[in-house]
Design an enzyme around this catalytic site. Structure first.
Site: not given
Ligand SMILES: Cc1cc2nc3c(=O)[nH]c(=O)nc-3n(C[C@H](O)[C@H](O)[C@H](O)COP(=O)(O)OP(=O)(O)OC[C@H]3O[C@@H](n4cnc5c(N)ncnc54)[C@H](O)[C@@H]3O)c2cc1C
Lengths: 246, 389
Positions: B136, B372
């Site tokens: 989200e 993922e």
């Molecule tokens: C091209 C693309 C396609 C995608 N396709 C899909 C899809 O089809 N369906 C879907 O549901 N999602 C999809 N995503 C979303 C993707 O899975 C998320 O972007 C990803 O899970 C990271 O979430 P975030 O961007 O909110 O990062 P955040 O959760 O905000 O993380 C930011 C940073 O903090 C780090 N971090 C967060 N929590 C922790 C922790 N507990 N310990 C250590 N480090 C942490 C992360 O590793 C990252 O470096 C897609 C994203 C992209 C860019």
């Protein structure tokens, strides 16, 4: 890969003819039974591929089945099936022959629109041509003209700019053996400007399409059989509005 | 060794079937997908024709059993197909793996008979494309904090909220959506629903302009009082988190395979280039520094591939494979990044311009470390599984 590669029998798939007896089991079905089965299946079904399959898929599917049915294969060999799939392969592996064959399929589809179509069924089959049938051993002249125009129309719809067929393809599709039959019809159609000649192929013209449209209503009546059924059957003119709408 | 008690697939030899599918897909991908890959990237164009060709090749339901219209093949075959696609066109592999492992597979694993009969056959035929919506705008890694709400009203759930980054976004037909029924319950309140494209109040945001996999369709999807019939709930209400985690386990194998494909594809390009390019009177593939790069890259790629197959074999055996999938995804995606950077280096200046494919592979590789579950999240998953005291 090694050259003496022998694949195992493929897993059974829906819509595929039952396989001959398994190794050690009863003898494979007699040849003419296989041939009978094969008659009801399209060449695509025989090779177990989608109608829109890439040539690579068709080649691999053939290779796979050929290794299985090859008479040298002591477990699953079956000379009759080998011959049948090899015949299918000969047509589908040649781009031109495959195209010609696709057109005959489209014509068949048009005559039985209620049959469930596979997902890959060419879209050209879906809103395809009205049915036309061979009523005698040699084509009645008017019917032949219409049949030729319908086949050319199908080709034109596939490729509006250049779509057409060679005389040989027309003969294959319409199952005409005597070249004079088709030459005469082509001569007439050209004289009337209903077809034009492209590079080694004939193409329908707008005049030809108009003639075809006019003629089709007549063929419904001319075509023997139950008239009431004909009138109610959406099959007869199913393709036309789509043709004209384009 | 913690894994010593488990049987490891020590001698991994592909079966005849697996080799056949590898050869077939490799050939199609080289002939049809590779020549278009640069154009797709440049124009950010979704390659629908590639999808149609995959459908005609009958791989859109590859691991789904035949009774639901699939090919009934194993997950090693699936990984092989994804790898061959990614070698030639990463965009195509993304669209394919999201459909298969993020939508069709969870419907198969968690759906009831009626749902499987309804959704799977058209998906396997490639008539309907799948997508998965978990992330989200406000929450990605922490999926239990989802705020997209599903409220039961009669025989429908009413969806309200947004999902971000949805792969196959505008193009898909079925969306597996993980929504929240009760925020105070966190992950225990999640529900998994299949939402169909033309549902009322279901709209799309603009397409994201991405660093790589530019042809894939990624966008936000929004629900405004969107009714979803209760027949579309996968599993039981409250099992949404379970569905999501199960989906991601399988999905990570797909991403690992994609990463291996991108890395191997880059290696192949670099090798072809190195054999042609001359410096100091000989082709650069004779320079030791370059040869070492090739050795390192291939060592890592092979290791990543083995981890990927290992996870797939575990999945096929019906074992829990969460950690295996996380190992594979973590390692393979980092290998993809390292290898593609080396590939650019081998191309020299030509690696930095879009006339050559090297830079595209590098851009495409990066996403495998993010979606993922980021690499950080994979480490977390592995640690949680390894160190449960
Ligand atoms: C091209 C693309 C396609 C995608 N396709 C899909 C899809 O089809 N369906 C879907 O549901 N999602 C999809 N995503 C979303 C993707 O899975 C998320 O972007 C990803 O899970 C990271 O979430 P975030 O961007 O909110 O990062 P955040 O959760 O905000 O993380 C930011 C940073 O903090 C780090 N971090 C967060 N929590 C922790 C922790 N507990 N310990 C250590 N480090 C942490 C992360 O590793 C990252 O470096 C897609 C994203 C992209 C860019």
């Amino acid at each position: 890969m090694s050259t003496n590669w022998q694949p195992p029998p493929p897993p059974p798939r829906p819509n595929m003819p039952p396989q001959g007896g398994a190794g050690g089991g009863p003898a494979p079905a007699p040849g003419n039974a296989a041939a009978q089965e094969a008659k009801d299946l399209s060449l695509y079904e025989l090779l177990q591929v989608d109608r829109n399959a890439h040539s690579t898929i068709i080649r691999y599917a053939y290779r796979y089945l050929a290794a299985m049915y090859h008479p040298d294969n002591s477990e699953t060999g079956d000379a009759e099936k080998f011959r049948i799939i090899t015949d299918a392969w000969k047509t589908l592996s040649d781009e031109i022959r495959r195209q010609a064959y696709d057109m005959t399929l489209a014509v068949q589809d048009a005559s039985k629109p209620q049959a469930a179509k596979g997902p890959g069924a060419s879209q050209f089959g879906r809103d395809s041509l009205p049915k036309f049938e061979r009523t005698s051993l040699t084509w009645n002249e008017v019917e032949l003209r219409i049949a030729v125009l319908q086949v050319l129309l199908a080709a034109r719809r596939k490729k509006p700019a250049t779509g057409g067929c060679s005389g040989k393809m027309l003969m294959d599709i319409l199952q005409i053996d005597d070249v004079r039959d088709i030459e005469f019809a082509l001569w007439y159609l050209r004289e009337k400007s209903m077809i034009e000649t492209g590079e080694r192929s004939f193409m329908i013209t707008a005049v030809g399409l108009d003639y075809l449209t006019g003629e089709l209503s007549k063929t419904q009546i001319l075509d023997g059989g139950n008239t009431t059924e004909k009138r109610t059957a959406p099959t007869v003119n199913a393709g036309l509005p789509a043709v004209l709408g384009k | 060794m913690l894994t010593a008690t488990k049987e490891l697939p020590l001698s991994l030899r592909l079966t005849e079937d697996q080799m056949l599918i590898q050869e077939t897909i490799a050939e199609i991908a080289q002939k049809e997908f590779a020549p278009r890959a640069a154009e797709i990237d440049k124009n950010h164009r979704f390659p629908r024709e590639n999808w149609d060709l995959l459908a005609a090749s009958e791989v859109c339901g590859l691991p789904i059993p035949e009774e639901y219209g699939g090919a009934g093949l194993d997950h090693v075959s699936y990984a092989i197909v994804v790898e061959e696609l990614a070698k030639n066109c990463a965009t195509t592999s993304v669209m394919y793996s999201a459909h298969v492992s993020l939508c069709a597979t969870p419907i198969y694993l968690m759906g009831n008979e009626e749902q499987k009969k309804r959704f799977l056959p058209p998906m396997c035929r490639g008539e309907k494309m799948g997508a998965f919506a978990l992330s989200e705008p406000g929450t990605g890694s922490d999926s239990a904090a989802a705020t997209c709400m599903a409220t039961l009203k009669g025989d429908h759930y009413i969806l309200n909220g947004a999902k971000n980054w949805i792969t196959n976004g505008i193009e898909a037909d079925y969306y597996l959506v993980i929504a929240q029924t009760d925020r105070s319950q966190r992950h225990k309140g999640l529900i998994a629903l299949v939402v169909e494209k033309d549902s009322p109040g279901f709209t799309f945001g603009k397409l994201e302009d991405k660093l790589g996999i530019k042809g894939s369709s990624t966008c936000q999807i929004m629900f405004d009082n969107t009714p979803v019939p209760v027949e579309n709930v996968l599993g039981k209400p409250g099992e949404g988190f379970k569905v999501a985690m199960m989906t991601l386990d399988g999905g990570r194998i797909g991403i690992a395979a994609q990463a291996v494909g991108i890395a191997q594809g880059a290696w192949d390009h670099a090798y072809r280039y190195a054999k042609e390019r001359e410096a100091f009177g000989k082709t650069i593939n004779n320079l030791q520094a370059i040869r070492f790069m090739f050795s390192e890259m291939q060592t890592e790629i092979d290791a990543a591939r083995l981890l990927t197959y290992h996870a797939s074999v575990a999945q096929d055996r019906g074992e829990k494979f969460t950690r295996e999938a996380a190992h594979a995804k973590l390692y393979a995606s980092e290998v993809a990044m390292r290898s593609t950077v080396k590939c650019v280096q081998i191309f020299g200046g030509y690696g930095y311009v879009t006339d050559y494919p090297a830079e595209r592979y590098m851009r495409d590789a990066k996403i495998t470390e993010i979606y993922e579950g980021t690499s950080e999240i994979q480490r977390l998953v592995i640690a949680n599984s390894l160190l449960k005291e």
